[in-house]
Write an enzyme that holds these catalytic residues in place. Structure first.
Site, short mmCIF file in Angstrom:
data_model
loop_
_atom_site.label_atom_id
_atom_site.label_comp_id
_atom_site.label_asym_id
_atom_site.label_seq_id
_atom_site.Cartn_x
_atom_site.Cartn_y
_atom_site.Cartn_z
NE ARG A 240 -4.23 -1.57 0.24
CZ ARG A 240 -4.33 -2.69 -0.50
NH1 ARG A 240 -3.37 -3.00 -1.34
NH2 ARG A 240 -5.40 -3.46 -0.40
CD GLU A 269 -3.72 3.15 -4.74
OE1 GLU A 269 -2.49 3.05 -4.70
OE2 GLU A 269 -4.48 2.20 -4.93
CG HIS A 287 -3.64 -0.69 -6.45
ND1 HIS A 287 -3.99 -0.12 -5.25
CD2 HIS A 287 -3.55 -2.02 -6.21
CE1 HIS A 287 -4.13 -1.06 -4.32
NE2 HIS A 287 -3.86 -2.23 -4.89
C1 GLV Z 1 -4.97 -5.31 -3.79
O1 GLV Z 1 -4.28 -4.38 -3.54
C2 GLV Z 1 -5.45 -6.21 -2.79
O2 GLV Z 1 -5.26 -5.95 -1.60
O3 GLV Z 1 -6.06 -7.23 -3.16
#
Ligand code: GLV
Length: 330
Positions: A240, A269, A287
């Site tokens: 993250r 983000e 992401h």
């Molecule tokens: C993506 O970032 C997830 O946590 O699945």
């Protein structure tokens, strides 16, 4: 008997929504609007469950305003968007999607690490800009990946999958730091070695962050940690955005105190820190760690399995397969 009502808060695979319709009155979101907090609260009135993604924040105040909600099912493995303690205090089940995205996310993490290390986005921009006029011995010279030291911060499923790629595919020496050490049977085939965080930062040639984000892991890598890394090292973050102090990272990259970074996640983000956008030595992706078709489908199906089981339907009625707070079941 009235069927439970559920909200599918973002657009997802139509066949998964259809599957939910076999059990529930479903309100879905084919326009894929990202609901404000007020809109989410309004949409959740009368709903027993919610199929959510990382873009929906679930906390105590929201749950208090939506007292019928009994379960929130995240289509993600990370669940920092859910206040788990607030859910448990209100007997609300919370679920995530572990396991199904491990290999796909490790693929992306490894790709991003390699892209950063071997300066691939920078080289592509150079070529597309028509600036490639001749070969030269030091053009885009970069650190090697194979045979170097891979550092992994956060050695859960995805961390281990990255370690496998590094050790078995690229002959890398694997160091890791995690709250707990892996069982020797997991460490041995990778020759992976637990080290303290300081040693990891100092020795890694390529450091990958894969730990969960919480108040405890906020800015796990900030100026002091970056200062311990080798100037020739790379840093890749697929956890993250909040794990890294992005201003300190941008400064280290700008000043040549770190060779490159690969980032799939960002603090705040989809906004990306302009200081990072201004740098050549950063590989950036939006992401997309788990974004293969098969994996996104598996995540959606698992979130649906959780919702169906939590609300008392299907073969696993009563116990969602990936329940994060089993204490609510007593
Ligand atoms: C993506 O970032 C997830 O946590 O699945």
């Amino acid at each position: 008997m009235n069927r439970p009502q559920v909200l599918v808060a973002r657009k997802v695979f139509p066949e998964v929504v259809e599957r939910l319709r076999a059990h529930f009155e479903v309100e879905d979101n084919p326009q894929d609007t990202i609901y404000t907090r007020e809109q989410l609260t309004a949409r959740l009135q009368g709903k027993s469950g919610a199929f959510i993604t990382g873009s929906e924040r679930i906390d105590g105040a929201l749950l208090d305003a939506c007292p019928q909600v009994r379960v929130v099912c995240n289509m993600a493995v990370g669940y920092n968007n859910i206040d788990l303690a607030a859910c448990s205090a209100r007997q609300v089940m919370a679920t995530n999607t572990p396991g199904v995205l491990t290999e796909t996310t490790a693929d992306l993490g490894f790709a991003l690490m390699m892209a950063a290390a071997r300066r691939i986005p920078e080289g592509e921009r150079f070529l597309r800009a028509g600036r490639w006029t001749r070969w030269s011995y030091d053009m885009f010279i970069a650190p090697d990946v194979h045979g170097s030291t891979l550092g992994i911060l956060g050695m859960g499923r995805i961390g281990q999958a990255i370690a496998r790629r590094g050790a078995l595919g690229f002959g890398m020496k694997v160091l890791y730091h995690n709250r707990s050490r892996l069982e020797p049977a997991l460490e041995a085939p990778l020759a992976a070695r637990w080290v303290d965080k300081r040693t990891l930062l100092r020795q890694a040639d390529h450091l990958v962050l894969v730990l969960p984000y919480s108040a405890d892991t906020h800015h796990t890598v900030a100026a002091a940690e970056l200062a311990q890394m080798k100037p020739s090292a790379t840093l890749t973050n697929i956890g993250r955005g909040g794990l890294v102090d992005e201003d300190a990272l941008a400064q280290a990259l700008r000043e040549g105190r770190l060779a490159a970074a690969g980032l799939d996640v960002f603090e705040g983000e989809p906004r990306v820190n302009p200081a990072l956008l201004a740098l050549e030595n950063v590989a950036l992706t939006p992401h997309i760690g788990s974004a293969s078709l098969a994996t996104r489908r598996a995540m959606a199906e698992l979130a649906a399995d959780n919702l169906i089981a939590a609300l008392g339907c299907g073969p696993q009625a009563g116990r969602p397969p990936s329940l994060l707070n089993p204490e609510v079941l007593g």
